[in-house]
Write a protein that holds these residues in place. Sequence first.
Motif, PDB file in Angstrom:
ATOM      1  N   ARG A  56       1.075 -19.996 -11.639  1.00 50.33           N
ATOM      2  CA  ARG A  56       1.111 -18.877 -12.574  1.00 50.33           C
ATOM      3  C   ARG A  56       2.154 -17.850 -12.116  1.00 50.33           C
ATOM      4  N   LEU A  57       2.179 -17.580 -10.802  1.00 51.53           N
ATOM      5  CA  LEU A  57       3.146 -16.618 -10.276  1.00 51.53           C
ATOM      6  C   LEU A  57       4.572 -17.057 -10.594  1.00 51.53           C
ATOM      7  N   PHE A  58       4.859 -18.356 -10.327  1.00 55.37           N
ATOM      8  CA  PHE A  58       6.239 -18.815 -10.517  1.00 55.37           C
ATOM      9  C   PHE A  58       6.609 -18.903 -11.997  1.00 55.37           C
ATOM     10  N   ALA A  59       5.618 -19.190 -12.833  1.00 50.07           N
ATOM     11  CA  ALA A  59       5.876 -19.172 -14.275  1.00 50.07           C
ATOM     12  C   ALA A  59       6.264 -17.752 -14.691  1.00 50.07           C
ATOM     13  N   HIS A  60       5.563 -16.761 -14.134  1.00 52.61           N
ATOM     14  CA  HIS A  60       5.875 -15.370 -14.465  1.00 52.61           C
ATOM     15  C   HIS A  60       7.251 -14.969 -13.939  1.00 52.61           C
ATOM     16  N   VAL A  61       7.579 -15.435 -12.714  1.00 55.86           N
ATOM     17  CA  VAL A  61       8.897 -15.117 -12.149  1.00 55.86           C
ATOM     18  C   VAL A  61       9.988 -15.693 -13.041  1.00 55.86           C
ATOM     19  N   ALA A  62       9.769 -16.923 -13.513  1.00 57.80           N
ATOM     20  CA  ALA A  62      10.763 -17.559 -14.386  1.00 57.80           C
ATOM     21  C   ALA A  62      10.882 -16.789 -15.706  1.00 57.80           C
ATOM     22  N   GLU A  63       9.722 -16.335 -16.226  1.00 55.89           N
ATOM     23  CA  GLU A  63       9.683 -15.543 -17.451  1.00 55.89           C
ATOM     24  C   GLU A  63      10.520 -14.266 -17.303  1.00 55.89           C
ATOM     25  N   ILE A  64      10.368 -13.634 -16.138  1.00 56.94           N
ATOM     26  CA  ILE A  64      11.112 -12.402 -15.871  1.00 56.94           C
ATOM     27  C   ILE A  64      12.598 -12.727 -15.676  1.00 56.94           C
ATOM     28  N   GLY A  65      12.873 -13.984 -15.290  1.00 52.99           N
ATOM     29  CA  GLY A  65      14.263 -14.418 -15.173  1.00 52.99           C
ATOM     30  C   GLY A  65      14.887 -14.196 -13.809  1.00 52.99           C
ATOM     31  N   THR A  66      14.035 -14.008 -12.793  1.00 51.51           N
ATOM     32  CA  THR A  66      14.552 -13.749 -11.448  1.00 51.51           C
ATOM     33  C   THR A  66      14.722 -15.056 -10.680  1.00 51.51           C
ATOM     34  N   ASN A  67      15.821 -15.185  -9.939  1.00 54.48           N
ATOM     35  CA  ASN A  67      15.993 -16.325  -9.050  1.00 54.48           C
ATOM     36  C   ASN A  67      15.469 -15.951  -7.665  1.00 54.48           C
ATOM     37  N   ILE A  68      14.642 -16.837  -7.103  1.00 49.44           N
ATOM     38  CA  ILE A  68      14.070 -16.579  -5.783  1.00 49.44           C
ATOM     39  C   ILE A  68      15.003 -17.122  -4.711  1.00 49.44           C
ATOM     40  N   GLU A  69      15.356 -16.285  -3.731  1.00 51.78           N
ATOM     41  CA  GLU A  69      16.244 -16.731  -2.657  1.00 51.78           C
ATOM     42  C   GLU A  69      15.441 -17.330  -1.507  1.00 51.78           C
ATOM     43  N   GLU A  70      14.381 -16.638  -1.121  1.00 46.77           N
ATOM     44  CA  GLU A  70      13.491 -17.167  -0.095  1.00 46.77           C
ATOM     45  C   GLU A  70      12.074 -16.857  -0.528  1.00 46.77           C
ATOM     46  N   PHE A  71      11.173 -17.706  -0.099  1.00 46.68           N
ATOM     47  CA  PHE A  71       9.779 -17.510  -0.463  1.00 46.68           C
ATOM     48  C   PHE A  71       8.935 -17.904   0.728  1.00 46.68           C
ATOM     49  N   HIS A  72       7.967 -17.085   1.059  1.00 49.06           N
ATOM     50  CA  HIS A  72       7.111 -17.449   2.170  1.00 49.06           C
ATOM     51  C   HIS A  72       5.676 -17.049   1.890  1.00 49.06           C
ATOM     52  N   LEU A  73       4.786 -17.966   2.124  1.00 49.77           N
ATOM     53  CA  LEU A  73       3.360 -17.674   1.960  1.00 49.77           C
ATOM     54  C   LEU A  73       2.647 -18.288   3.134  1.00 49.77           C
ATOM     55  N   ASP A  74       1.857 -17.511   3.855  1.00 49.93           N
ATOM     56  CA  ASP A  74       0.925 -18.197   4.715  1.00 49.93           C
ATOM     57  C   ASP A  74      -0.378 -17.444   4.810  1.00 49.93           C
ATOM     58  N   HIS A  75      -1.394 -18.165   4.657  1.00 51.42           N
ATOM     59  CA  HIS A  75      -2.730 -17.618   4.812  1.00 51.42           C
ATOM     60  C   HIS A  75      -3.623 -18.794   5.163  1.00 51.42           C
ATOM     61  N   GLY A  76      -4.741 -18.490   5.778  1.00 52.71           N
ATOM     62  CA  GLY A  76      -5.593 -19.573   6.261  1.00 52.71           C
ATOM     63  C   GLY A  76      -6.662 -19.919   5.250  1.00 52.71           C
ATOM     64  N   LEU A  77      -7.181 -21.070   5.431  1.00 57.47           N
ATOM     65  CA  LEU A  77      -8.311 -21.536   4.621  1.00 57.47           C
ATOM     66  C   LEU A  77      -9.419 -20.496   4.607  1.00 57.47           C
ATOM     67  N   GLY A  78      -9.942 -20.208   3.448  1.00 54.82           N
ATOM     68  CA  GLY A  78     -11.122 -19.348   3.379  1.00 54.82           C
ATOM     69  C   GLY A  78     -10.814 -17.868   3.401  1.00 54.82           C
ATOM     70  N   GLN A  79      -9.543 -17.500   3.629  1.00 54.82           N
ATOM     71  CA  GLN A  79      -9.193 -16.089   3.541  1.00 54.82           C
ATOM     72  C   GLN A  79      -9.159 -15.698   2.065  1.00 54.82           C
ATOM     73  N   PRO A  80      -9.687 -14.522   1.740  1.00 58.42           N
ATOM     74  CA  PRO A  80      -9.731 -14.147   0.329  1.00 58.42           C
ATOM     75  C   PRO A  80      -8.341 -14.031  -0.310  1.00 58.42           C
ATOM     76  N   PHE A  81      -7.366 -13.534   0.456  1.00 57.34           N
ATOM     77  CA  PHE A  81      -6.044 -13.317  -0.121  1.00 57.34           C
ATOM     78  C   PHE A  81      -4.959 -13.834   0.798  1.00 57.34           C
ATOM     79  N   GLY A  82      -3.844 -14.185   0.215  1.00 60.47           N
ATOM     80  CA  GLY A  82      -2.635 -14.398   0.985  1.00 60.47           C
ATOM     81  C   GLY A  82      -1.587 -13.448   0.443  1.00 60.47           C
TER      82      GLY A  82
END
Lengths: 360, 360
Positions: free
Chosen positions: A307-333
């Motif tokens: 959903r996030l990337f669909a929205h980014v594409a909708e906005i028309g922004t090109n992503i240069e770098e992307f990083h996500l890390d969070h552990g299993l069971g954490q409420p948010f990343g």
Amino acid sequence: MRVHVVGTGLVGTSLGLALTRHGDEVTLEDAIATHAALARDLGAGRLPGEGEALEPDLVVVATPPDVTAACVLTALDRWPSAAVTDVSSVKGAVLAALRAAGADLARYCGSHPMAGRERSGAVSGRHDLFDGRAWVVSPTDETLPEVLDLVTDVAGAVGSVVRRLPAQEHDRAVAAVSHVPQLAASLVAARLEALDEDAVALAGQGLRDVTRIAASDPGLWTQILAGNAGAVREVLEGLATDLRAVSEALAALEAGTDAPGARGTIATTIAAGNAGHARIPGKHGAAPTAYTTVRVLIPDEPGHLGRLFAHVAEIGTNIEEFHLDHGLGQPFGIAEVDVVPAAATELAEGLAARGWRIHG
Amino acid sequence: MRVHVVGTGLVGTSLGLALTRHGDEVTLEDAIATHAALARDLGAGRLPGEGEALEPDLVVVATPPDVTAACVLTALDRWPSAAVTDVSSVKGAVLAALRAAGADLARYCGSHPMAGRERSGAVSGRHDLFDGRAWVVSPTDETLPEVLDLVTDVAGAVGSVVRRLPAQEHDRAVAAVSHVPQLAASLVAARLEALDEDAVALAGQGLRDVTRIAASDPGLWTQILAGNAGAVREVLEGLATDLRAVSEALAALEAGTDAPGARGTIATTIAAGNAGHARIPGKHGAAPTAYTTVRVLIPDEPGHLGRLFAHVAEIGTNIEEFHLDHGLGQPFGIAEVDVVPAAATELAEGLAARGWRIHG
């Protein structure tokens, strides 16, 4: 310019990507054929055709330090009219080996781009690895001016700032700004090996930064450190002397005595670190920060990233770098989305308007 | 909740900002009145009115370590029905001082949010400083359950993950994950103080990361290190032993002898650093989990990532970590998708079936 790259690891592949983009003709080879093929697939250049006689203007040897001198000798021999450079982290040992082998040094000019990553291999290659970085050139008295010019042109073409330093001065400099910092990161990280799980769990951003390069390749770094043993040891001994002073001060404080001077020793050490740190040229001087980071809170459930990337594409922004890390069971990343600065505000506002929580 | 913050430096101000956002009532004080006023202006809470009798549920002492115990004693005395905590980086020394002063420890529970910056003062405060960080609570046998609950609530309210550790275990842990890393960063940075300008100019990102926290405040860090002298010295001695081994190996290599074992010593040190580094948990405090990485080639155009994530959601895989970096204009980037090992094959096959190039 026709450039032949020998060795398609991180640096060789990145150089191929950068020069190809600059419009140069790049050919690639590696002792392991599949590595060269991967670099080609990534866009770093082409592989020579079967039986093709290459006529490079410049050969760049981007192999591990231990085989660099041998590969330079081979290159000088195989392409008698080409200029040859190498990008090894150690310059004195390569030069000494070439002299010992009686090489004709007129067509050789050693060099060292001050760019790297804690990850290696073609897959980690980036065309902008050299952007804004220093690129040391170490010509000798024998180096022909046109050979030095070619190496300087290549460094400039990939966005580096050329700095001229004799091999020995280069080696003393990198001992302090690169080799000993690597050892320090490894020594600090090694202390975590036997630590309780409860203790490691307290790691914060400071530890992560200090030890990021501790993930580096032991094989490569053994070659680098062994190749610059004298200069590294000299810096390391200075560090060890300071360390002993701190350790003695801590022992005095531990003993619960009045410990005159002990706090002063510690404060002086931290203050000396302040002064040394202040001398490092900032990101905005030597290596301009190219991207702006937009931080987005991500619920830890399937589908949200889509959903996030669909929205980014909708906005028309090109992503240069992307990083996500969070552990299993954490409420948010927290997703870190790097974009060109001009696009950051529009992206942040567009995502916020679509219900995403944007983080300072 | 009514929270009174004593000491409006980086941590006190950040806590005020976070709790205010959370909807709690925050009052602020500082030995230097203008510091408290600055924190108020930044939105961290309000100053008590003249002659106002505060009735806080919890008092948070966020002063420098050397005066923490004294401020806790004062707080216990001034607000006889309030719970009191402190956020000092050292827990054993504070507790020992409170015991020595005969404090009633029922209303006290020491704590330590594992969050900081290399910059200090209210002006560096951030409402999200504690977000996703560990927050250690160190109750004693005397601590009342409702006092522990209050401290736990505050930590949770600002987004921290609460971890319970006795004071002494906390101090041993932070010696390895925070205090010795700080010293190492300072010692490495101190080596730059007398370096030639030409040499410092070669600084790269590795050095910047290793030494970022070397910019930290000497006064504060002298208090922290002196307050945890025993545990810090123990970790430092281990590091010094490893360092001596490396230095001797370098000396052997320098001597140009065959140096049997010297390269092995260096490689072992870097490899131990790899192993220690791998134990550091992800940003959000979760335990490290061995994920399997699926590498996918991504064309550098808008929309492709959205399509990738839509496909991942279709396949039904949850992404644990995701990393993409490539520079502007590069033909391809490699997305590293980390998933639980059991899901890797299905994901790789599902993506390949949908036309994605999967890279070993």
